[in-house]
Design an enzyme around this catalytic site. Structure first.
Site, PDB file in Angstrom:
ATOM      1  N   CYS A 124      33.959  40.273  32.052  1.00  8.88           N
ATOM      2  CA  CYS A 124      35.102  39.594  32.670  1.00  8.88           C
ATOM      3  C   CYS A 124      34.528  38.558  33.642  1.00  8.88           C
ATOM      4  O   CYS A 124      33.768  38.905  34.544  1.00  8.88           O
ATOM      5  CB  CYS A 124      35.998  40.582  33.413  1.00  8.88           C
ATOM      6  SG  CYS A 124      36.591  41.934  32.363  1.00  8.88           S
ATOM      7  N   CYS A 145      34.606  38.833  37.608  1.00  5.62           N
ATOM      8  CA  CYS A 145      34.073  40.042  38.245  1.00  5.62           C
ATOM      9  C   CYS A 145      32.564  39.900  38.426  1.00  5.62           C
ATOM     10  O   CYS A 145      31.846  39.583  37.470  1.00  5.62           O
ATOM     11  CB  CYS A 145      34.392  41.252  37.373  1.00  5.62           C
ATOM     12  SG  CYS A 145      33.642  42.781  37.964  1.00  5.62           S
ATOM     13  N   CYS A 154      37.064  44.837  45.452  1.00  9.45           N
ATOM     14  CA  CYS A 154      37.151  44.858  43.991  1.00  9.45           C
ATOM     15  C   CYS A 154      36.455  43.643  43.404  1.00  9.45           C
ATOM     16  O   CYS A 154      36.708  42.513  43.808  1.00  9.45           O
ATOM     17  CB  CYS A 154      38.600  44.798  43.528  1.00  9.45           C
ATOM     18  SG  CYS A 154      39.580  46.163  44.092  1.00  9.45           S
TER      19      CYS A 154
HETATM   20  N1  SAH Z   1      35.749  48.258  34.457  1.00 12.40           N
HETATM   21  C1  SAH Z   1      36.833  48.939  35.090  1.00 12.40           C
HETATM   22  C2  SAH Z   1      36.548  49.361  36.536  1.00 12.40           C
HETATM   23  C3  SAH Z   1      35.801  48.420  37.423  1.00 12.40           C
HETATM   24  S1  SAH Z   1      36.626  46.984  38.038  1.00 12.40           S
HETATM   25  C4  SAH Z   1      38.075  48.099  35.028  1.00 12.40           C
HETATM   26  O1  SAH Z   1      38.001  46.965  34.565  1.00 12.40           O
HETATM   27  O2  SAH Z   1      39.137  48.579  35.392  1.00 12.40           O
HETATM   28  C5  SAH Z   1      37.778  47.551  39.218  1.00 12.40           C
HETATM   29  C6  SAH Z   1      38.979  46.635  39.385  1.00 12.40           C
HETATM   30  O3  SAH Z   1      38.619  45.424  40.080  1.00 12.40           O
HETATM   31  C7  SAH Z   1      39.553  46.194  38.067  1.00 12.40           C
HETATM   32  O4  SAH Z   1      40.945  46.230  38.111  1.00 12.40           O
HETATM   33  C8  SAH Z   1      39.030  44.774  37.972  1.00 12.40           C
HETATM   34  O5  SAH Z   1      39.751  44.012  37.084  1.00 12.40           O
HETATM   35  C9  SAH Z   1      39.168  44.327  39.394  1.00 12.40           C
HETATM   36  N2  SAH Z   1      38.413  43.111  39.714  1.00 12.40           N
HETATM   37  C10 SAH Z   1      37.302  42.658  39.118  1.00 12.40           C
HETATM   38  N3  SAH Z   1      36.896  41.507  39.694  1.00 12.40           N
HETATM   39  C11 SAH Z   1      37.766  41.238  40.687  1.00 12.40           C
HETATM   40  C12 SAH Z   1      37.861  40.214  41.655  1.00 12.40           C
HETATM   41  N4  SAH Z   1      36.962  39.230  41.727  1.00 12.40           N
HETATM   42  N5  SAH Z   1      38.891  40.261  42.536  1.00 12.40           N
HETATM   43  C13 SAH Z   1      39.792  41.275  42.477  1.00 12.40           C
HETATM   44  N6  SAH Z   1      39.741  42.288  41.600  1.00 12.40           N
HETATM   45  C14 SAH Z   1      38.744  42.261  40.698  1.00 12.40           C
END
Ligand code: SAH
Length: 370
Positions: A117, A120, A337
């Site tokens: 993603c 992230c 997150c």
């Molecule tokens: N892989 C799993 C768990 C880890 S991410 C998942 O995708 O659910 C944990 C959460 O943080 C997820 O909802 C993800 O989409 C969110 N997340 C990732 N990058 C982020 C960002 N830059 N800002 C806010 N939330 C984010």
């Protein structure tokens, strides 16, 4: 492929009894109690006989897996982030959060992540390896120990740190069971967060423990979701929603959708309308968690400003969908997150370029609560 390491917290009670062959059963019980009820570090188990402690000290398989590399505390002391080194070198992060009414730990399930993603930080860095059950359990135990020192009780675990839990379910699920069994945490207080790995959702649905499921949705049409969350090309929304429906049918519990609000990308009225339709397409409408996108090094777009977040929430509300705006915890220590990328905290980076890659040379930082 290099086999994963096996350490102290990888063993269940029967496994420990096997390993400690020759020790009376009550000793094994005493060790188990020390590790999971007293939350003691094995070195502190002074009620065990010296010979047994020496035996454990001399056996790598009976030693902890995690080496604390650094820790940081945010400005109000309510969020603590650890950087741990794992056997073989990879590093992961764990975040403890004290709220007014509860204390929660966010644990990593993989070193890195293969889901890619773009928004992230973990996804930007790629995949290193799965964590073992023990490496996940040990993060929970370390957090529970710290919480106790802070005069709190760790009550909640979110499997929302680095990695995709449902891509490592063979190791994650036994950690869930250990948190429930040995650490006595209620299944209702354990949350698996997934990018939408459909076979994993089905497997969890078939388990007895009714844990919470959080689905990281971020887009409610396939075109946008293919772009933001690449695994959508494998498990598109109709397939994902069918799996969510199955989960609900099996557990009877509402699930939640995570939605990182990205300025001008998924925060328009039409996005809210599509999201509301999806949330309400489930037999029990999903609860929506809104997270204004946190900044990461490799993604240009900003998070939605507060006014836009309020508006988006109102649009959902108008359509009968409950949404909570997640308080942004730990942004000042890159612990929020999507910001977990296993590097040495800012204050410790010093002048050394590339310090993040050689974190194991950094001395542990004392925990300071300000
Ligand atoms: N892989 C799993 C768990 C880890 S991410 C998942 O995708 O659910 C944990 C959460 O943080 C997820 O909802 C993800 O989409 C969110 N997340 C990732 N990058 C982020 C960002 N830059 N800002 C806010 N939330 C984010």
């Amino acid at each position: 492929m290099v086999p994963l390491p096996t350490r102290l917290y990888d063993h269940d009670a029967a496994g420990l009894a096997d390993l400690l062959d020759g020790e009376p059963r009550y000793r094994v019980d005493q060790l188990w109690d020390g590790l999971y009820r007293q939350l003691a570090h094995p070195d502190e188990l002074t009620t065990l006989p010296k010979a047994l402690r020496a035996r454990m000290a001399g056996d790598e398989g009976l030693q902890p897996a995690l080496t604390p590399v650094a820790s940081s505390t945010d400005h109000d002391g309510a969020t603590v982030k650890w950087l741990f080194a794992l056997p073989g070198g990879p590093q992961v992060e764990t975040v403890l959060m004290h709220y007014r009414d509860r204390t929660t730990v966010c644990v990593s399930t993989q070193a890195g992540c293969a889901m890619a993603c773009g928004f992230c930080a973990t996804g930007q860095g790629g995949f290193e390896r799965h964590l073992t059950t023990g490496e996940i359990v040990e993060q929970i135990v370390a957090a529970a120990r710290q919480a106790r020192q802070d005069g709190r009780r760790l009550g909640n675990v979110v499997f929302m740190g680095m990695g995709e839990p449902l891509a490592n379910l063979d190791n994650v699920w036994p950690a869930v069971e250990r948190a429930h069994g040995a650490l006595g945490m209620s299944a209702r207080h354990l949350t698996l967060s997934t990018v939408g790995i459909v076979p994993g959702i089905r497997r969890v649905a078939a388990q007895d423990l009714p844990v919470n499921l959080a689905v990281s949705l971020h887009a409610a049409n396939d075109a946008l979701r293919d772009d933001l969350v690449p695994i959508n090309r494998r498990y598109p929304l109709d397939v994902l929603m069918a799996a969510c429906t199955e989960y609900l049918a099996a557990k009877g519990r509402r699930l939640s959708f995570e939605w990182a609000l990205i300025d001008g990308t998924n925060d328009r009225r039409s996005d809210a309308a599509e999201l509301a339709d999806l949330a309400r397409s489930l037999p029990l409408p999903a609860h929506v968690n809104l997270i204004p996108l946190n900044p990461t090094p490799g993604w240009p777009t900003r998070g939605t400003p507060p006014e836009g977040v309020r508006r988006f929430r109102q649009w959902l509300d108008d359509r009968g969908v409950n949404a909570t705006v997640r308080r942004n915890r730990g942004t000042d220590i890159d612990a929020a997150c999507g910001q977990l990328a296993a590097r040495v905290p800012r204050a410790d980076r010093g002048a050394g370029a590339g310090a993040g890659a050689s974190g194991s040379q950094v001395a542990p930082v004392e925990l300071t609560r300000r």
